[in-house]
Design a protein around this motif. Structure first.
Motif, PDB file in Angstrom:
ATOM      1  N   ARG A   9      17.647  11.505  23.100  1.00 11.56           N
ATOM      2  CA  ARG A   9      17.052  12.828  23.283  1.00 11.56           C
ATOM      3  C   ARG A   9      15.697  12.890  22.582  1.00 11.56           C
ATOM      4  N   ILE A  10      14.690  13.389  23.289  1.00 10.12           N
ATOM      5  CA  ILE A  10      13.357  13.616  22.740  1.00 10.12           C
ATOM      6  C   ILE A  10      12.941  15.031  23.127  1.00 10.12           C
ATOM      7  N   CYS A  11      12.364  15.752  22.188  1.00 13.92           N
ATOM      8  CA  CYS A  11      11.824  17.075  22.480  1.00 13.92           C
ATOM      9  C   CYS A  11      10.320  17.043  22.271  1.00 13.92           C
ATOM     10  N   LEU A  12       9.566  17.529  23.255  1.00 11.39           N
ATOM     11  CA  LEU A  12       8.119  17.604  23.161  1.00 11.39           C
ATOM     12  C   LEU A  12       7.679  18.987  22.671  1.00 11.39           C
ATOM     13  N   LEU A  13       6.457  19.058  22.192  1.00 11.20           N
ATOM     14  CA  LEU A  13       5.879  20.313  21.719  1.00 11.20           C
ATOM     15  C   LEU A  13       5.435  21.157  22.905  1.00 11.20           C
ATOM     16  N   GLY A  14       5.840  22.421  22.914  1.00 10.17           N
ATOM     17  CA  GLY A  14       5.338  23.378  23.890  1.00 10.17           C
ATOM     18  C   GLY A  14       4.429  24.376  23.217  1.00 10.17           C
ATOM     19  N   ASN A  15       3.742  25.182  24.013  1.00 12.82           N
ATOM     20  CA  ASN A  15       2.857  26.181  23.410  1.00 12.82           C
ATOM     21  C   ASN A  15       3.628  27.201  22.577  1.00 12.82           C
ATOM     22  N   HIS A  16       4.896  27.472  22.923  1.00 15.32           N
ATOM     23  CA  HIS A  16       5.666  28.431  22.134  1.00 15.32           C
ATOM     24  C   HIS A  16       6.093  27.843  20.784  1.00 15.32           C
ATOM     25  N   GLU A  17       6.428  26.559  20.732  1.00 15.33           N
ATOM     26  CA  GLU A  17       6.692  25.945  19.427  1.00 15.33           C
ATOM     27  C   GLU A  17       5.423  25.945  18.576  1.00 15.33           C
ATOM     28  N   ASP A  18       4.287  25.688  19.214  1.00 15.83           N
ATOM     29  CA  ASP A  18       3.022  25.657  18.497  1.00 15.83           C
ATOM     30  C   ASP A  18       2.700  27.025  17.905  1.00 15.83           C
ATOM     31  N   MET A  19       2.861  28.095  18.704  1.00 16.88           N
ATOM     32  CA  MET A  19       2.612  29.449  18.204  1.00 16.88           C
ATOM     33  C   MET A  19       3.620  29.833  17.127  1.00 16.88           C
ATOM     34  N   ALA A  20       4.882  29.459  17.341  1.00 16.97           N
ATOM     35  CA  ALA A  20       5.911  29.782  16.351  1.00 16.97           C
ATOM     36  C   ALA A  20       5.610  29.126  15.014  1.00 16.97           C
ATOM     37  N   LEU A  21       5.216  27.867  15.052  1.00 19.41           N
ATOM     38  CA  LEU A  21       4.937  27.147  13.812  1.00 19.41           C
ATOM     39  C   LEU A  21       3.750  27.765  13.076  1.00 19.41           C
ATOM     40  N   GLN A  22       2.707  28.141  13.810  1.00 20.94           N
ATOM     41  CA  GLN A  22       1.567  28.800  13.174  1.00 20.94           C
ATOM     42  C   GLN A  22       2.013  30.076  12.454  1.00 20.94           C
ATOM     43  N   PHE A  23       2.903  30.838  13.107  1.00 25.69           N
ATOM     44  CA  PHE A  23       3.376  32.083  12.508  1.00 25.69           C
ATOM     45  C   PHE A  23       4.248  31.816  11.287  1.00 25.69           C
ATOM     46  N   LEU A  24       5.165  30.880  11.399  1.00 32.44           N
ATOM     47  CA  LEU A  24       6.101  30.627  10.309  1.00 32.44           C
ATOM     48  C   LEU A  24       5.378  30.106   9.066  1.00 32.44           C
ATOM     49  N   LEU A  25       4.287  29.385   9.265  1.00 37.40           N
ATOM     50  CA  LEU A  25       3.528  28.862   8.131  1.00 37.40           C
ATOM     51  C   LEU A  25       2.538  29.883   7.578  1.00 37.40           C
ATOM     52  N   ASP A  26       2.170  30.880   8.385  1.00 33.52           N
ATOM     53  CA  ASP A  26       1.221  31.912   7.953  1.00 33.52           C
ATOM     54  C   ASP A  26       1.592  33.225   8.640  1.00 33.52           C
ATOM     55  N   PRO A  27       2.651  33.897   8.181  1.00 33.03           N
ATOM     56  CA  PRO A  27       3.168  35.075   8.888  1.00 33.03           C
ATOM     57  C   PRO A  27       2.145  36.210   8.954  1.00 33.03           C
ATOM     58  N   ASP A  28       2.046  36.801  10.145  1.00 37.32           N
ATOM     59  CA  ASP A  28       1.136  37.917  10.365  1.00 37.32           C
ATOM     60  C   ASP A  28       1.872  38.961  11.200  1.00 37.32           C
ATOM     61  N   PRO A  29       2.154  40.128  10.644  1.00 36.56           N
ATOM     62  CA  PRO A  29       2.897  41.142  11.396  1.00 36.56           C
ATOM     63  C   PRO A  29       2.171  41.642  12.639  1.00 36.56           C
ATOM     64  N   LEU A  30       0.874  41.345  12.773  1.00 40.21           N
ATOM     65  CA  LEU A  30       0.118  41.755  13.961  1.00 40.21           C
ATOM     66  C   LEU A  30      -0.048  40.621  14.967  1.00 40.21           C
ATOM     67  N   ALA A  31       0.572  39.484  14.738  1.00 35.96           N
ATOM     68  CA  ALA A  31       0.412  38.327  15.619  1.00 35.96           C
ATOM     69  C   ALA A  31       0.885  38.630  17.036  1.00 35.96           C
ATOM     70  N   GLU A  32       0.093  38.197  18.017  1.00 35.29           N
ATOM     71  CA  GLU A  32       0.450  38.375  19.427  1.00 35.29           C
ATOM     72  C   GLU A  32       1.738  37.645  19.785  1.00 35.29           C
ATOM     73  N   TRP A  33       2.022  36.566  19.072  1.00 36.99           N
ATOM     74  CA  TRP A  33       3.241  35.792  19.345  1.00 36.99           C
ATOM     75  C   TRP A  33       4.485  36.661  19.342  1.00 36.99           C
ATOM     76  N   LEU A  34       4.506  37.694  18.520  1.00 32.14           N
ATOM     77  CA  LEU A  34       5.696  38.539  18.416  1.00 32.14           C
ATOM     78  C   LEU A  34       6.061  39.189  19.742  1.00 32.14           C
ATOM     79  N   VAL A  35       5.057  39.544  20.552  1.00 27.37           N
ATOM     80  CA  VAL A  35       5.349  40.209  21.827  1.00 27.37           C
ATOM     81  C   VAL A  35       5.482  39.224  22.970  1.00 27.37           C
ATOM     82  N   HIS A  36       5.357  37.954  22.681  1.00 32.16           N
ATOM     83  CA  HIS A  36       5.523  36.925  23.698  1.00 32.16           C
ATOM     84  C   HIS A  36       6.733  36.041  23.397  1.00 32.16           C
ATOM     85  N   GLY A  37       7.762  36.653  22.856  1.00 31.12           N
ATOM     86  CA  GLY A  37       9.001  35.934  22.590  1.00 31.12           C
ATOM     87  C   GLY A  37       9.258  35.641  21.140  1.00 31.12           C
TER      88      GLY A  37
END
Length: 268
Positions: free
Chosen positions: A96-124
């Protein structure tokens, strides 16, 4: 353009950052005996368990390799469960191999630097946070300060889940085939693909073009990212994202040396 695709394209999307060189990927010199590329799961672990069981039971010879094409998190109900599942051993006889998607990329950015106004919150992203018990919904997340979000993330998300997201490769070259979350920019050679193209490209909907330099005559580019009604091949491209979080249907394609691609689907 099909109904599902119109619905997806009509939604406002977060904008990707500036172009960057492609980061690290994985290269398999030989094509696996049976490679199964799975489309965007988006937290629907129930559907992923079904398709993984079907792949494990598929009566084909040799070792099997499952490649998840990214976007395993966000939108659906159990992003945390999906990562837990992928950290556990796969079924016997299956890699099994998992590749990076844009949602993992956005999630990781948020988890490392949380921002309550981040657009990621409304996109899943809010659904991902809820799966860890951090905040129930966009408004609940936005009511928290950066410090409070950071404290909850540290308390609720295992370090190995963060490490998993950080470890995901951008692409896989398997024999003649090239797999990435969003496909490729057909105008660029495979070795010069950018991070933006691999995570955000939407070229599958374009009129047919020549394959990118570096893709051999028997090679295919396999992607998810852009939901379509049914998994499909268009010349040198295959898309297996059937919008699991909208349709309740998860799809995959089986690639075997010398044989035509075979599509699999579970759910509605």
């Amino acid at each position: 353009m099909n109904t599902l695709l119109r619905w997806i394209l009509a939604r406002r999307k977060p904008q990707p950052g500036p172009p960057q060189p492609a980061a690290s990927g994985l290269v398999l010199d030989a094509e696996p005996a049976a490679l199964y590329a799975v489309g965007d799961v988006h937290g629907h672990i129930d559907l992923y368990r079904q398709i993984e069981a079907r792949i494990a039971a598929d009566p084909v010879p040799g070792e099997k390799l499952i490649v998840l094409l990214g976007d395993i998190v966000d939108r659906g109900p159990d992003s945390a469960g999906m990562i837990d599942h992928l950290l556990a051993p796969p079924p016997a006889g299956v890699g099994r191999i998992c590749l990076l998607g844009n949602h993992e990329d956005m999630a990781l950015q948020f988890l490392l630097d949380p921002d309550p106004l981040a657009e990621w919150l409304v996109h899943g992203g809010a659904e991902m946070l809820a799966s860890y018990g951090i905040a129930r919904g966009v408004e609940a997340a936005r009511a928290l300060s950066r410090r409070a979000l950071a404290m909850r993330i540290a308390a609720h998300i295992p370090g190995e889940h963060i490490e998993f997201l950080q470890s995901l490769p951008l692409f896989l070259r398997a024999g003649p085939h090239f797999l990435s979350h969003a496909g490729v920019d057909a105008a660029l050679p495979l070795e010069m693909q950018t991070r933006r193209a691999l995570l955000w490209s939407r070229q599958f909907i374009d009129a047919e073009t020549a394959p990118p330099p570096g893709l051999g005559p028997s090679g295919l580019v396999v992607q998810g990212h852009l939901p379509i009604e049914s998994a499909a091949q268009r010349g040198w491209r295959i898309n297996v994202d059937t919008g699991a979080y909208v349709t309740g249907r998860l799809s995959a394609v089986r690639l075997q040396p010398g044989l035509a691609p075979v599509f699999l689907s579970v759910g509605q």
